[in-house]
Scaffold this active site. Structure first.
Site, PDB file in Angstrom:
ATOM      1  N   GLU A   1       2.394  -6.533   3.844  1.00  0.00           N
ATOM      2  CA  GLU A   1       2.953  -5.268   3.383  1.00  0.00           C
ATOM      3  C   GLU A   1       2.106  -4.204   4.041  1.00  0.00           C
ATOM      4  OE1 GLU A   1       3.435  -2.099   2.119  1.00  0.00           O
ATOM      5  OE2 GLU A   1       2.791  -2.557   0.075  1.00  0.00           O
TER       6      GLU A   1
ATOM      7  N   CYS B   1       1.458   3.747   0.852  1.00  0.00           N
ATOM      8  CA  CYS B   1       2.102   3.192   2.043  1.00  0.00           C
ATOM      9  C   CYS B   1       3.550   3.628   2.137  1.00  0.00           C
ATOM     10  CB  CYS B   1       1.988   1.679   2.044  1.00  0.00           C
ATOM     11  SG  CYS B   1       2.480   0.954   0.492  1.00  0.00           S
TER      12      CYS B   1
ATOM     13  N   GLU C   1       1.033   7.153  10.615  1.00  0.00           N
ATOM     14  CA  GLU C   1       0.784   7.247   9.184  1.00  0.00           C
ATOM     15  C   GLU C   1      -0.519   8.000   8.972  1.00  0.00           C
ATOM     16  OE1 GLU C   1       0.053   3.472   7.228  1.00  0.00           O
ATOM     17  OE2 GLU C   1       1.161   4.181   5.471  1.00  0.00           O
TER      18      GLU C   1
ATOM     19  N   LYS D   1      -9.494 -10.949  -2.379  1.00  0.00           N
ATOM     20  CA  LYS D   1     -10.544 -10.056  -1.890  1.00  0.00           C
ATOM     21  C   LYS D   1     -10.105  -8.613  -2.085  1.00  0.00           C
ATOM     22  CE  LYS D   1     -11.518  -8.054   1.999  1.00  0.00           C
ATOM     23  NZ  LYS D   1     -12.090  -6.756   1.598  1.00  0.00           N
TER      24      LYS D   1
END
Lengths: 318, 801
Positions: free
Chosen positions: B268, B302, B399, B194
Site C-alpha cells: 500500500e 497516502c 507526493e 515492525k
C-alpha cells in the site's frame, strides 16, 4: 443596533434561489465534527458562556404567561447572573444583561414596564405565531399593534406553504410586507425549519427572507417537532454569508428551540465564529432563543468559580 | 493576548484546551521510557545494546529510547511466530474470534491512553486519534473477529499463508497496525510487525494489550527499528508473506528483495489523489471536503486529496472560499482539542515539504498561505494552497505528504477525468457534484482503489482499501482484504514439499500417427496481434517438435517489438471490451467454445501429435477446454462485486473492475487447456491479454486464431506472441503499460518476472515453478483466477436529503 446597518433587502433574485446547492451528508459531517474540533476551557469557557448570556433572547411563550410571570423573567433579564459570581469572574463592570425578553403580544406592556430603564428591548412573536395560518391582514395588523405596544423586535413566522410549494415570490412579498409593517422595529424571520422538509428548502427560504429584508433569520418557533439543529444552522449561516458577499448587507442569525445546555451555546458560538467571524458573535447579529439555557449557564459559571458542581435552586428563578 | 474572563469576553478567542498527557506519561514511566521488542509474549532486552530516541514532534523532545531490532530479535520473533502458528490455526475460527474480540475490547478500554500516546509520538491532533484512529482500530478488530468466526464457511478450502512480516508507516501507526494484524490473525496467521522508527510507542502499548488480553505467546511479535530491521524481516526465509505500507520507493525495493522467494506480497504505497469539484457542487461542502482531504493528519495521508481539480467557471469562487476557510484553521499543540493541524512528524519531512513548496514557487505556481503563523517550537507547517499549477509541475506529480494542496482547472468532465488519471498513482479520488449521473460516471472511470462521492477520507473495516497502478496492490479491509492472508489448501502444506517440480508434462506419451498420403501444405503460425496474424518483427521462426523429435511445424519467434505491438493492441482494445456488457463477453466466450467444439477433432489430433497425450488424453483436454470456456462465460456476469456494510450513512459499492492489460505466460503442459484456463477468466472480466503460449507446444494455441476470428472476439482482446517464454516474459514484466502479469512456468522465470515488475509495480501472479493440474477444477479454475484478473474499487456514495 445601528439603523444604518440594517439589512435593507434586495429585489427578489429567483435565479439565486434556485441555484442553491446543499449536500445534506456534507452538511451533516461538518455539523457533527464542528463541536469536536472546537472547545473552550477554563476562563475561555466562562467568557464564552457570559457572551452567550448577552446574546440571549430570554423567552416565555406559554398560554399561562401572566404579567407577574413576565415581571419575574424581566428581573432575571436585568440581572442574569448572581452578583457574587460576576465579582468572582471579574466582570461586574461589564453590565451584563440579556439581549431581549421575548413574549407574546399581550405581555409586551408588562414587559416594557418591568424593563424600564434597563435598555433591554422587548421582542414579540407575531404574524400568527407559531403556525402562521391566520388571515394575512390580521397578521400584518398584529405586527403593527405589537410595534405600537412598544415591541422593538418582532419575530414573525413565514408561511411554510410558500416554501413547500416553491412560491418564492409569495414568500418574498410576505416577508417584505411584514418588514414594512415593522417600521423601526427589527424583524426576525422564523423559517420553522422543522417543517420545511429539506435543507435545500431551508437554504432557499433563507435566501428569500434575506432578500426581503429580514434583520435576522431564525430557525424555529420551538413548537415544531424538530428544533434548532447544527446542520440547519450551518445552512442558514452560509446563506447569510453568501448574501453578505453578494450584497454587502449584514443579517443576523437566531437559533431557537431546544438549546438548553451551556455546552450547546458554546457550540453555536463556535459555529458563528468559524463560518461568519467575530462580528456574528455579538447580539446585534447573533441571538440565542432560550428559556432554560440561562439556568445551566449559571450553574456552569458557579462551578467555574467554586470548583464545585452547583444546583439549580442556588440561582434566582427567572 | 489577555486571558482574564473580561478580556476573553471581548476577544472571544479559543484559548488552550489540552488533553492531559498523564495517561501516556504514566505508561512511559511504567516502561522506564524504554521500548523493547515484544517476542513470544514478553518484552525482551535486545542482544545488541543499540537504542535510538523517539521524539515528540510538538516540541522535538525525546519521549523514550527504543531498542533497534537486529538479526537476533528478528530471528527470535520469526521463530516465535513460526512455532505459534500451527496452534493458532488449530484454535479454529471461533477460538480466534474470541481472541480478536478481546483485543477489540482492550483497545476500547485503553482508548484514552492509546490516543494520547499516538498524538504525542506522531504529532497528529488528539481530535483525530480520539475520534478516528482509535475507534477505527477497535472496529477493525471487531470486524475481523467476525471474519475469523466465518472463515470456514466463507473461505472454504483456504488455509493461512503462515508467518506474516508486516511493516507499517508513521502516519497512522496504530491504525496501520490494526489493518495489518487483524486480518492476518483472523485468517490463522501469526505476525512479526515492525513499526516505523518515528512512531514505535502505540505498537508497544498494543503488545502489552496482547499480553494482557491473553493472546497466546508468539502470535503477535513486535520488533522496532529503522529500515535495517525492515530489511531483515523482508529477507527472512522464515517469513511467508510481507505486507508493507509506505513509500513507493521502498515498496519497489521490497518487491525486488522478495522476488522469487515465494513470499506473498501486498503493498500500500503513495498517492497523488485527485479531488474533483464540478460547477454544480455544494461548494461550501467541497471546502470542508478539502479540509478533510489535505488538512487531515497534516496532509501526511497516502490517500490525501492533494490535487484539486476544479471546473474553471467556479474555480475563483472556490479558491476564495478555501482561502477564507484556511484562515480559520488552527495549527498547534496536537494535544489541544481545538487544533485542526498538528506537528509534522520530523525535521526531515518538514524539509521535504519546504523544498517542494520552494520548487512549486520556482516553477511558477501561485502560493497562498494564511496570515497567521505557526508555533515556533516543534515542527509545524501551515496549510498551503497552490493555484495556477500545470500538470507538468513537480508539485502536481510527486507526493508531498504535507498540508499542501495544488489546484488546477478543467473545462469538461472528460478533461477532468484525463487530468485525474494523469498520474502514476491510483489510490483514491474524491468527486463533488450534486448530479448523481456525473458522480457515478466519474466514479466508474477514475483509476483509483477508493472513490468518495461528496465526501473524502472515509474509512471502515468492512470496506477494502488499496491502490491501482503504482499505489500498490492488495486490499486491506473487507472480504477482499482477507485473500492477502490465505492460500488454497490444495497447495501442499510445507513450503519445501511444494518445491522442485518444474512443469508437469503429460505422462502418457504415445504418439499419434500422422495420416499417410500427400505431404501437408506448409503452414507457419504467425503471431496474433490486434486481431490480425502478423509476421514476427525479427522474421525468425521456431520449430515445434513432437516428444519423439518429429518436426510438427513452425511458429513465429516473437521479440521485444512484437511484445510492444501486442501490448499496444491490448491497450487499445481494452476499454471497448470492458465497456461491452458482461452479457456480451459471456456470449463471445460461449461462441468461442461452440466453435472450438466444432473443431474438436482437429484440436485433439494436434494435441496428440504435440504432446503425445494419446487420443483419449487429447480429446479430454479439448473437452475440458470447452468446459472451462463455459465456466468463465458463466462467471462473466456474476462477479460484479458487493455492497459493504459500513456504519456511515452510505452505500459503499465494492466494484470489480478489470485490471486492464494482462500478460499471460503459459506453462508447457496441457498447451490448450492451460492457455484457455488463463485467457478465459481474464477476458471474461474485461481485460485484454497478451498471451505467451506453451513454449514447447505453441501450435495448440496458435490454432485458436481461427476460432477467435470466427467467434466475434474483438481484435486486440486476445493477442498471442509465440517464442522464447522467459525472454518474452521479461519484456512483459518490464513493460510499464501492462497492468498485470501471470507467469506459470519455472522458478527462475517467476523470480525474474517479480523482479522486473517494479517499473510500474504491476500486479504479478507467479507459480514459482509449482505445477498445477489444469484438469483438476480445484487447481485449474475458479475464483482465484477471477480475483487475480480484477481489482476492487470501493465507491462511497453517501445519501440523505
Amino acid at each position: 443596533m445601528d439603523l444604518d446597518l440594517r439589512n435593507p433587502g434586495t429585489p427578489l433574485d429567483l435565479e439565486w434561489v434556485r441555484d442553491v446547492r446543499v449536500n445534506t451528508s456534507a452538511v451533516e459531517r461538518r455539523a457533527a465534527t464542528l463541536p469536536k474540533r472546537r472547545t473552550v476551557k477554563k476562563n475561555w469557557q466562562a467568557a464564552w458562556y457570559l457572551r452567550a448570556v448577552t446574546c440571549m433572547d430570554l423567552t416565555t411563550l406559554q398560554g399561562d404567561d401572566t404579567p407577574g410571570r413576565v415581571a419575574r423573567l424581566c428581573a432575571k433579564a436585568r440581572r442574569p447572573i448572581r452578583q457574587d459570581l460576576l465579582d468572582a469572574l471579574g466582570v461586574a463592570h461589564l453590565d451584563l444583561r440579556v439581549a431581549s425578553v421575548c413574549v407574546y403580544h399581550q405581555l409586551i406592556a408588562p414587559a416594557r414596564e418591568a424593563l424600564a430603564g434597563s435598555g433591554i428591548p422587548v421582542c414579540a412573536v407575531s404574524a400568527g405565531f407559531p403556525a402562521g395560518q391566520s388571515p394575512y391582514n390580521l397578521r400584518l395588523a398584529e405586527i403593527r399593534e405589537s410595534v405600537a405596544a412598544g415591541a422593538e423586535e418582532i419575530d414573525i413566522v413565514i408561511s411554510r406553504a410558500h416554501v413547500l410549494t416553491g412560491d418564492w415570490q409569495a414568500l418574498y412579498d410576505e416577508v417584505r410586507a411584514f418588514r414594512e409593517a415593522c417600521g423601526p422595529a427589527h424583524l426576525k424571520a422564523i423559517l420553522a425549519t422543522g417543517e420545511l422538509g429539506t435543507l435545500r428548502n431551508v437554504a432557499r427560504a433563507s435566501r428569500v427572507a434575506l432578500m426581503a429584508g429580514a434583520d435576522f433569520i431564525k430557525t424555529s418557533t420551538g413548537k415544531e417537532k424538530a428544533n434548532a439543529t447544527l446542520p440547519v444552522s450551518l445552512v442558514m449561516v452560509r446563506a447569510i454569508r453568501d448574501y453578505r458577499e453578494r450584497t454587502g448587507f449584514r443579517a443576523g442569525f437566531k437559533p431557537a428551540g431546544g438549546i438548553s445546555t451551556a455546552k450547546q451555546s458554546a457550540d453555536w458560538l463556535a459555529l458563528m465564529k468559524e463560518e461568519l467571524g467575530l462580528d456574528w458573535m455579538r447580539r446585534d447579529l447573533f441571538r440565542l432563543g432560550a428559556s432554560s439555557l440561562l439556568g445551566d449557564i449559571e450553574r456552569q459559571l458557579e462551578h467555574h468559580v467554586t470548583g464545585r458542581y452547583s444546583a439549580s435552586f442556588r440561582h434566582p428563578l427567572a | 493576548m489577555g486571558s482574564t474572563v473580561a478580556e476573553i469576553f471581548e476577544t472571544m478567542d479559543y484559548g488552550p484546551a489540552p488533553e492531559s498527557a498523564d495517561p501516556a506519561l504514566a505508561w512511559l514511566a511504567a516502561c522506564g521510557r524504554e521500548i523493547l521488542p515484544f517476542i513470544d509474549g514478553a518484552f525482551r532486552r535486545p542482544a545488541v545494546d543499540e537504542f535510538f530516541d523517539t521524539l515528540s514532534p510538538a516540541d522535538g523532545k525525546p519521549l523514550a529510547r527504543v531498542a533497534q531490532g537486529g538479526a537476533a530479535e528478528v530471528d527470535a520473533a520469526v521463530a516465535a511466530a513460526r512455532s505459534a502458528q500451527p496452534g493458532w490455526w488449530a484454535l479454529g475460527g471461533h477460538g480466534r474470534a474470541r481472541h480478536l474480540y478481546a483485543l477489540a475490547r482492550h483497545v476500547q478500554k485503553n482508548a484514552r491512553l492509546l490516543a494520547v500516546l499516538e498524538t504525542m509520538d506522531n504529532g497528529k491532533p488528539i481530535r483525530e486519534t480520539r475520534d478516528l484512529d482509535v475507534p477505527l482500530v477497535a472496529r477493525h478488530f471487531y470486524h475481523h473477529a467476525g471474519w475469523a468466526q466465518l472463515m470456514e464457511r466463507e473461505l472454504p478450502g483456504y488455509v493461512p499463508v503462515g508467518v506474516a512480516g508486516q511493516i507499517i508507516p508513521w502516519n497512522f501507526p496504530l491504525l496501520m497496525l490494526a489493518w495489518k494484524i487483524a486480518p492476518a490473525l483472523a485468517m490463522g496467521n501469526t505476525v512479526v510487525l515492525k513499526p516505523a522508527e518515528f512512531t514505535p510507542l502505540t505498537a508497544a502499548a498494543f503488545a502489552g494489550i496482547c499480553r494482557d488480553a491473553g493472546l497466546p505467546p508468539g502470535v503477535v511479535n513486535v520488533v522496532q527499528g529503522d529500515g535495517r530491521t525492515g530489511e531483515l524481516l523482508v529477507r527472512h526465509p522464515g517469513v511467508d508473506k510481507i505486507a508493507f505500507t509506505g513509500s513507493t520507493e521502498v515498496g519497489r525495493l521490497i518487491r525486488e528483495a522478495t522476488a522469487g522467494t515465494g513470499k506473498r506480497l501486498s503493498l500500500e504505497l503513495g498517492g497523488k489523489s485527485p479531488f474533483l469539484v464540478f460547477d454544480d457542487a455544494d461548494l461550501d461542502g467541497a471546502v470542508e471536503g478539502v479540509v478533510d482531504a489535505i488538512w487531515f493528519n497534516q496532509g501526511e495521508v497516502c490517500c490525501a486529496g492533494s490535487r484539486l481539480l476544479v471546473h474553471e467557471g467556479v474555480a475563483e469562487t472556490l479558491y476564495a472560499k478555501l482561502r477564507a476557510r484556511m484562515e480559520t484553521l488552527r495549527v498547534g499543540d496536537p494535544r489541544d482539542k481545538a487544533i485542526d493541524i498538528g506537528a509534522i512528524i520530523a525535521p526531515v519531512q518538514l524539509e521535504r515539504i519546504e523544498r517542494l513548496v520552494r520548487q512549486g514557487v520556482e516553477e511558477g505556481a501561485t502560493l497562498w498561505q494564511p496570515s497567521w503563523s505557526c508555533p515556533r517550537e516543534g515542527w509545524f507547517y501551515p496549510p498551503t494552497l497552490f493555484t495556477d499549477v500545470a500538470p507538468a509541475a513537480t508539485i502536481a506529480q510527486v507526493e508531498i505528504f504535507g498540508p499542501v494542496l495544488v489546484a488546477m482547472t478543467f473545462r469538461t468532465p472528460e478533461e477532468a477525468l484525463e487530468l485525474a488519471n494523469n498520474t502514476r498513482f491510483g489510490l483514491a479520488a474524491s468527486v463533488w457534484t450534486e448530479n448523481v449521473n456525473l458522480a457515478l460516471e466519474i466514479a466508474a472511470k477514475v483509476k483509483a482503489g477508493t472513490v468518495w462521492i461528496n465526501c473524502t477520507n472515509q474509512f471502515d473495516a468492512a470496506s477494502g482499501f488499496g491502490g491501482y497502478r503504482e499505489s500498490g496492490f492488495g486490499r486491506e479491509g473487507g472480504k477482499e482484504g482477507l485473500w492477502e492472508y490465505v492460500r488454497p489448501g490444495w497447495e501442499a502444506v510445507g513450503k519445501e514439499e511444494r518445491d522442485g517440480k518444474d512443469g508437469q508434462v503429460a505422462k502418457d506419451t504415445e504418439e499419434a500417427e500422422e495420416p499417410g498420403g500427400l505431404p501437408a501444405i506448409d503452414r507457419t503460425a504467425k503471431l496474433y496481434i490486434g486481431g490480425k496474424q502478423s509476421r514476427p518483427d525479427g522474421e525468425l521462426v521456431r520449430q515445434v517438435f513432437s516428444p519423439s523429435g518429429r518436426l510438427l511445424g513452425e511458429v513465429g519467434e516473437g521479440n521485444r517489438k512484437d511484445v510492444r505491438n501486442a501490448v499496444e493492441a491490448a491497450r487499445k482494445a481494452q476499454p471497448g471490451w470492458a465497456k461491452a456488457t458482461a452479457h456480451n463477453r459471456a456470449q463471445v466466450l460461449y461462441y468461442v467454445a461452440e466453435n472450438l467444439a466444432a473443431r474438436s477433432e482437429d484440436f485433439s489430433r494436434r494435441i496428440a501429435a504435440l504432446t503425445g497425450a494419446g487420443a483419449d488424453g487429447a480429446g479430454r483436454e479439448v473437452d475440458l477446454a470447452i468446459r472451462r470456456l463455459f465456466t468463465y462465460a458463466a462467471w462473466a456476469d456474476k462477479y460484479a462485486g458487493r455492497v459493504q456494510a459500513v456504519p456511515q450513512k452510505n452505500f459503499t459499492f465494492a466494484v470489480h473492475e478489470p485490471l486492464g492489460t494482462l500478460g499471460l505466460v503459459c506453462p508447457d503442459e496441457q498447451p490448450l487447456l492451460a492457455f484457455v484456463s488463463l485467457v478465459a477468466p481474464a477476458v471474461a472480466l474485461g481485460n485484454a491479454v497478451v498471451a505467451v503460449p506453451s513454449e514447447r507446444w505453441p501450435l495448440a494455441a496458435t490454432d485458436l486464431y481461427q476460432v477467435f476470428d470466427t467467434s466475434d472476439v474483438p481484435g486486440g482482446v486476445v493477442n498471442i506472441v509465440t517464442g522464447a517464454r522467459d525472454a518474452l516474459a521479461g519484456v512483459l514484466a518490464a513493460h510499464d503499460d501492462l497492468d498485470g502479469l501471470w507467469y506459470f512456468a519455472g522458478r527462475e522465470g517467476s523470480a525474474a518476472v517479480e523482479r522486473l515488475s517494479t517499473g510500474n509495480l504491476k500486479r504479478t501472479w507467479v507459480s514459482n515453478g509449482h505445477a498445477r493440474d489444469w484438469a483438476d477444477p480445484q487447481q485449474g479454475e475458479g475464483e482465484d483466477f477471477l480475483r487475480e484478473a480484477l481489482q476492487v474499487k470501493n465507491i462511497w456514495t453517501p445519501f440523505g436529503e
